[in-house]
Write a protein that holds these residues in place. Structure first.
Motif, PDB file in Angstrom:
ATOM      1  N   TYR A  32      61.643  70.179 -51.589  1.00  0.00           N
ATOM      2  CA  TYR A  32      62.229  70.373 -50.265  1.00  0.00           C
ATOM      3  C   TYR A  32      63.741  70.135 -50.310  1.00  0.00           C
ATOM      4  CZ  TYR A  32      63.348  69.704 -45.342  1.00  0.00           C
ATOM      5  OH  TYR A  32      63.929  69.796 -44.109  1.00  0.00           O
TER       6      TYR A  32
ATOM      7  N   SER B 162      50.904  78.087 -50.616  1.00  0.00           N
ATOM      8  CA  SER B 162      50.824  76.812 -49.915  1.00  0.00           C
ATOM      9  C   SER B 162      50.815  75.686 -50.939  1.00  0.00           C
ATOM     10  CB  SER B 162      49.566  76.746 -49.042  1.00  0.00           C
ATOM     11  OG  SER B 162      48.404  76.528 -49.821  1.00  0.00           O
TER      12      SER B 162
ATOM     13  N   THR C 132      45.313  76.663 -43.327  1.00  0.00           N
ATOM     14  CA  THR C 132      46.651  76.139 -43.636  1.00  0.00           C
ATOM     15  C   THR C 132      47.305  76.966 -44.736  1.00  0.00           C
ATOM     16  OG1 THR C 132      45.921  73.909 -43.027  1.00  0.00           O
ATOM     17  CG2 THR C 132      47.935  74.083 -44.329  1.00  0.00           C
TER      18      THR C 132
ATOM     19  N   HIS D 293      61.718  77.147 -43.204  1.00  0.00           N
ATOM     20  CA  HIS D 293      60.899  77.959 -44.091  1.00  0.00           C
ATOM     21  C   HIS D 293      61.581  78.022 -45.457  1.00  0.00           C
ATOM     22  CE1 HIS D 293      57.977  79.318 -41.145  1.00  0.00           C
ATOM     23  NE2 HIS D 293      58.971  79.389 -40.292  1.00  0.00           N
TER      24      HIS D 293
ATOM     25  N   ARG E 205      54.324  71.866 -42.196  1.00  0.00           N
ATOM     26  CA  ARG E 205      55.282  72.024 -43.284  1.00  0.00           C
ATOM     27  C   ARG E 205      56.239  70.830 -43.280  1.00  0.00           C
ATOM     28  NH1 ARG E 205      55.812  76.846 -45.814  1.00  0.00           N
ATOM     29  NH2 ARG E 205      58.009  76.504 -46.246  1.00  0.00           N
TER      30      ARG E 205
ATOM     31  N   TYR F  61      59.572  68.551 -43.190  1.00  0.00           N
ATOM     32  CA  TYR F  61      60.839  68.609 -42.462  1.00  0.00           C
ATOM     33  C   TYR F  61      61.573  67.300 -42.698  1.00  0.00           C
ATOM     34  CZ  TYR F  61      58.303  65.792 -38.969  1.00  0.00           C
ATOM     35  OH  TYR F  61      57.567  64.812 -38.336  1.00  0.00           O
TER      36      TYR F  61
ATOM     37  N   ASP G  26      53.270  68.646 -37.680  1.00  0.00           N
ATOM     38  CA  ASP G  26      53.674  69.915 -38.295  1.00  0.00           C
ATOM     39  C   ASP G  26      52.719  70.225 -39.437  1.00  0.00           C
ATOM     40  OD1 ASP G  26      55.277  72.210 -39.058  1.00  0.00           O
ATOM     41  OD2 ASP G  26      56.990  71.176 -38.170  1.00  0.00           O
TER      42      ASP G  26
ATOM     43  N   TRP H   5      57.432  77.995 -51.733  1.00  0.00           N
ATOM     44  CA  TRP H   5      56.798  77.045 -52.634  1.00  0.00           C
ATOM     45  C   TRP H   5      57.025  77.490 -54.071  1.00  0.00           C
ATOM     46  CZ3 TRP H   5      55.796  72.761 -50.299  1.00  0.00           C
ATOM     47  CH2 TRP H   5      55.333  72.735 -48.989  1.00  0.00           C
TER      48      TRP H   5
ATOM     49  N   ALA I  24      60.713  72.471 -38.764  1.00  0.00           N
ATOM     50  CA  ALA I  24      60.511  72.566 -40.212  1.00  0.00           C
ATOM     51  C   ALA I  24      61.057  73.895 -40.715  1.00  0.00           C
ATOM     52  CB  ALA I  24      59.026  72.446 -40.544  1.00  0.00           C
TER      53      ALA I  24
ATOM     54  N   GLY J 208      50.917  79.179 -44.929  1.00  0.00           N
ATOM     55  CA  GLY J 208      51.958  78.730 -45.848  1.00  0.00           C
ATOM     56  C   GLY J 208      52.335  77.273 -45.718  1.00  0.00           C
ATOM     57  N   GLY J 209      51.397  76.443 -45.273  1.00  0.00           N
ATOM     58  CA  GLY J 209      51.699  75.036 -45.047  1.00  0.00           C
ATOM     59  C   GLY J 209      51.337  74.137 -46.216  1.00  0.00           C
ATOM     60  N   VAL J 210      51.362  72.844 -45.942  1.00  0.00           N
ATOM     61  CA  VAL J 210      50.956  71.853 -46.939  1.00  0.00           C
ATOM     62  C   VAL J 210      49.703  71.155 -46.421  1.00  0.00           C
ATOM     63  CG1 VAL J 210      52.560  70.135 -45.968  1.00  0.00           C
ATOM     64  CG2 VAL J 210      51.593  69.797 -48.256  1.00  0.00           C
TER      65      VAL J 210
END
Length: 289
Positions: free
Chosen positions: A281, A26, A231, A17, A176, A178, A174, A20, A15, A235-237
């Motif tokens: 994305y 996030s 999370t 970087h 994030r 991808y 994951d 956002w 994934a 910095g994820g979703v």
């Protein structure tokens, strides 16, 4: 004995970087699976003769969908509703207000049958009938897909791509987004991965045919807040897999409201639909790979 070559099953690149929007740290993706009765009959047709068992799913049309829409309206939030085609036809009057309220509709099969690689034609029929039913009942052709019973296989992923699916939200590998790489090396859909901790079915659904413990408010709310905060720090979703027949129940409705209020109170979280996340994305992708 079946053997497998020591090669990762998921051929997607790591994934990337990317930032956002609006400086958010996030993202939160609120996704509902509006299974209705298909959750109980799709993989177990014999349940069609068990009206009490199937009535779990009937809660969606009678109560759950309306209550969830009320909650989202109260909090001024938009969500994605993954709806099996059968549900959209059987509960059209309840599903149309989802579209009218401006929420996104996602594809979730037709009868919520689990895709099996050894039955590709049946899996492809589920996709085609789902598209047809959603168009007939709601006038939409979704670009997002969540796999019924959370399963997929390479040929089906390719068929989804060829059918115009832009993103999937099914895989659990994951934190994030991808982009999938198909078995023929073509780019596939964007994946907005799921965190299984945010599947309300795990904590709030039980039945005679599938007995499991039910977890109370504090156990679930604390888990969700802790998992979200961790999370967020990475910095994820945070991708939620919610069901009106679970979170549309009285106590769990209030539980979900409390969690969403907790997240919405922050000014550094982007709360978005699957389509919005996929578009973002894609816009970042040329500079992030």
């Amino acid at each position: 004995m079946t053997d497998f070559p020591p090669i990762a099953f998921n051929r997607a690149a790591p994934a990337p970087h990317f930032p956002w929007p609006n400086g958010a740290r996030s993202a939160l993706f609120i996704g509902f699976d509006v299974d209705g009765e298909t959750a109980w009959i799709g993989n177990t047709p014999a349940n069609g003769d068990r009206l009490v068992t199937v009535s779990h799913g009937g809660y969606d049309g009678r109560v759950g969908i309306e209550r969830i829409l009320t909650l989202l309206d109260e909090l001024k939030l938009k969500a994605t509703f993954f709806i099996p085609g059968w549900t959209a036809l059987a509960h059209q009057a309840q599903c149309v207000p989802i579209v009218e309220a401006g929420h996104e509709i996602g594809h979730h099969g037709y009868l919520h049958r689990r895709p099996e690689r050894g039955a590709f034609e049946a899996a492809r029929e589920e996709i085609d009938r789902g598209f047809e039913a959603l168009d007939r009942a709601l006038g939409v052709r979704p670009i997002g897909y969540r796999a019924p019973s959370g399963e997929n296989f390479p040929e089906l992923l390719a068929y989804l791509t060829d059918s115009g699916v832009t993103y999937s939200s099914s895989f659990r590998d994951d934190i994030r987004p991808y982009r999938h790489r198909l078995h023929d090396d073509r780019p596939g859909p964007i994946e907005i991965p799921v965190n299984y901790a945010f599947d309300d079915w795990n904590f709030g659904m039980t039945s005679r045919v599938d007995p499991r413990p039910i977890f109370g408010r504090e156990a679930v709310l604390n888990l969700w807040i802790d998992e979200f905060e961790a999370t967020h720090s990475w910095g994820g979703v945070t991708t939620m897999v919610l069901h009106p027949q679970v979170s549309g129940r009285p106590m769990r409705w209030h539980l979900l409201r409390d969690f969403l209020r907790h997240v919405a109170a922050r000014d550094d979280v982007w709360i978005a639909t699957g389509a919005e996340i996929a578009r973002h994305y894609a816009a970042c992708e040329p500079t992030s790979l």
